[in-house]
Design an enzyme around this catalytic site. Structure first.
Site, short mmCIF file in Angstrom:
data_model
loop_
_atom_site.label_atom_id
_atom_site.label_comp_id
_atom_site.label_asym_id
_atom_site.label_seq_id
_atom_site.Cartn_x
_atom_site.Cartn_y
_atom_site.Cartn_z
N ASN A 1 0.88 -1.17 0.00
CA ASN A 1 0.00 0.00 0.00
C ASN A 1 0.92 1.22 0.00
O ASN A 1 1.57 1.52 1.00
CB ASN A 1 -0.91 0.02 1.23
CG ASN A 1 -1.83 1.24 1.24
OD1 ASN A 1 -1.46 2.33 0.85
ND2 ASN A 1 -3.05 1.06 1.73
N GLU B 1 -3.91 1.79 -3.02
CA GLU B 1 -4.02 3.23 -2.76
C GLU B 1 -3.12 4.02 -3.70
O GLU B 1 -2.32 4.86 -3.25
CB GLU B 1 -3.72 3.55 -1.29
CG GLU B 1 -4.98 3.81 -0.51
CD GLU B 1 -4.75 4.48 0.84
OE1 GLU B 1 -5.31 5.58 1.04
OE2 GLU B 1 -4.03 3.92 1.67
N TYR C 1 -7.67 -3.76 -2.23
CA TYR C 1 -7.62 -2.72 -1.20
C TYR C 1 -9.00 -2.68 -0.55
O TYR C 1 -9.94 -2.11 -1.08
CB TYR C 1 -7.25 -1.37 -1.81
CG TYR C 1 -7.28 -0.22 -0.83
CD1 TYR C 1 -6.75 -0.35 0.45
CD2 TYR C 1 -7.85 1.01 -1.17
CE1 TYR C 1 -6.78 0.69 1.35
CE2 TYR C 1 -7.88 2.06 -0.29
CZ TYR C 1 -7.35 1.90 0.97
OH TYR C 1 -7.39 2.93 1.87
N ASP D 1 -3.88 -4.69 1.08
CA ASP D 1 -4.25 -4.07 2.35
C ASP D 1 -5.69 -4.51 2.64
O ASP D 1 -6.63 -3.96 2.09
CB ASP D 1 -4.13 -2.55 2.24
CG ASP D 1 -4.59 -1.84 3.50
OD1 ASP D 1 -5.02 -2.51 4.46
OD2 ASP D 1 -4.54 -0.59 3.52
N ASN E 1 -7.10 -4.34 5.60
CA ASN E 1 -7.65 -3.45 6.63
C ASN E 1 -8.26 -4.17 7.82
O ASN E 1 -9.30 -3.77 8.34
CB ASN E 1 -8.69 -2.51 5.99
CG ASN E 1 -8.10 -1.14 5.68
OD1 ASN E 1 -7.35 -0.59 6.50
ND2 ASN E 1 -8.41 -0.58 4.52
N ASP F 1 3.17 4.82 4.83
CA ASP F 1 2.87 4.42 6.20
C ASP F 1 2.72 2.91 6.31
O ASP F 1 2.62 2.37 7.41
CB ASP F 1 1.64 5.14 6.74
CG ASP F 1 0.42 5.05 5.84
OD1 ASP F 1 0.54 4.59 4.70
OD2 ASP F 1 -0.67 5.46 6.29
N HIS F 2 2.71 2.21 5.17
CA HIS F 2 2.78 0.76 5.11
C HIS F 2 4.17 0.37 4.63
O HIS F 2 4.86 1.14 3.97
CB HIS F 2 1.77 0.19 4.11
CG HIS F 2 0.34 0.41 4.47
ND1 HIS F 2 -0.51 -0.62 4.81
CD2 HIS F 2 -0.41 1.54 4.50
CE1 HIS F 2 -1.73 -0.14 5.04
NE2 HIS F 2 -1.68 1.17 4.86
#
Length: 251
Positions: free
Chosen positions: A7, A35, A105, A144, A146, A241-242
């Protein structure tokens, strides 16, 4: 074969942070990103030796997925065939002679769980889609997703119960998926390893303190278990951030 999933939290932004250098060093057979946050024509990405497959969200600067593959697919499908979910560019499926590769995603339930109902509807539709594919040939699902499935999959699990990504409902959906003929490849090889995360908040120095969540996965059909060579989390790679995750299969 080497599979990478990442991601990137905005592909145009990460391209300015040596993305192509990382891409070349990893030298994956399949490189899946989530993303992307762009529309067609907003980025001309030159990746020599790779076929590019893109799924863009209708909403500008939002969601989006892509797969970069050394071998061309027999078929490529964008979305899951459900108009209720397919406007956000969340899924790409590539078909190869021996397997399907699905890049996903998953919708975030958001603050105050404003989108939890939509997320659970998505889970039902997406799992139905995966099961239909799995009846035809084995699949590798990455992305991802989530959700931190178990307590071991996030640092501060006690204070995050019923927060987005760690609700009982979301965790049960992952359990349901894995119980229907699929493997969490990282946990298959590393059942008890702690402190292995794939996402960290930008707040409170979370990455420096390794206060993270494992929400990025490679999920594989159970029939592929004997072909799993390695499943790793590449936490030393920055830019998003991943961090990227890796799966190596003898296939």
């Amino acid at each position: 074969m080497k599979f990478i999933s990442w991601n990137v939290n905005g592909l145009r932004a990460i391209v300015k942070k040596n993305f192509t250098d990382t891409f070349e060093k990893l030298n994956a057979d399949f490189f899946c990103v989530q993303e992307t946050k762009l529309q067609e024509g907003q980025l001309n990405l030159s990746l020599s030796g790779y076929h590019q497959y893109w799924n863009y969200a209708q909403k500008k600067g939002y969601s989006g997925t892509a797969i970069f593959a050394k071998k061309p697919a027999i078929n490529a499908k964008y979305g899951i065939g459900n108009d209720h979910f397919d406007s956000e560019g969340r899924v790409i499926t590539l078909e190869y002679p021996d397997f399907y590769l699905v890049n996903c995603y998953t919708p975030n339930s958001q603050n105050s769980l404003n989108r939890l109902e939509f997320r659970l509807e998505w889970e039902n539709a997406f799992q139905s889609y995966l099961k239909k594919l799995d009846k035809q040939k084995p699949l590798i699902l990455c992305g991802d997703l989530n959700v931190a499935h178990n307590n071991i999959d996030l640092k501060n699990w006690r204070t995050n119960q019923q927060h987005a990504g760690f609700t009982t409902q979301e965790r049960e959906k992952m359990t349901q998926l894995l119980s229907s003929g699929f493997i969490d490849t990282f946990r298959f090889l590393h059942p008890d390893e702690i402190g292995k995360y794939t996402w960290w908040s930008y707040r409170f120095h979370a990455r420096d303190n390794n206060a993270g969540w494992r929400i990025d996965y490679f999920i594989a059909s159970k029939v592929l278990y004997a072909k799993i060579i390695a499943a790793d989390i590449l936490s030393d790679i920055y830019g998003s951030d991943h961090c990227p995750i890796e799966l190596d299969l003898k296939i």
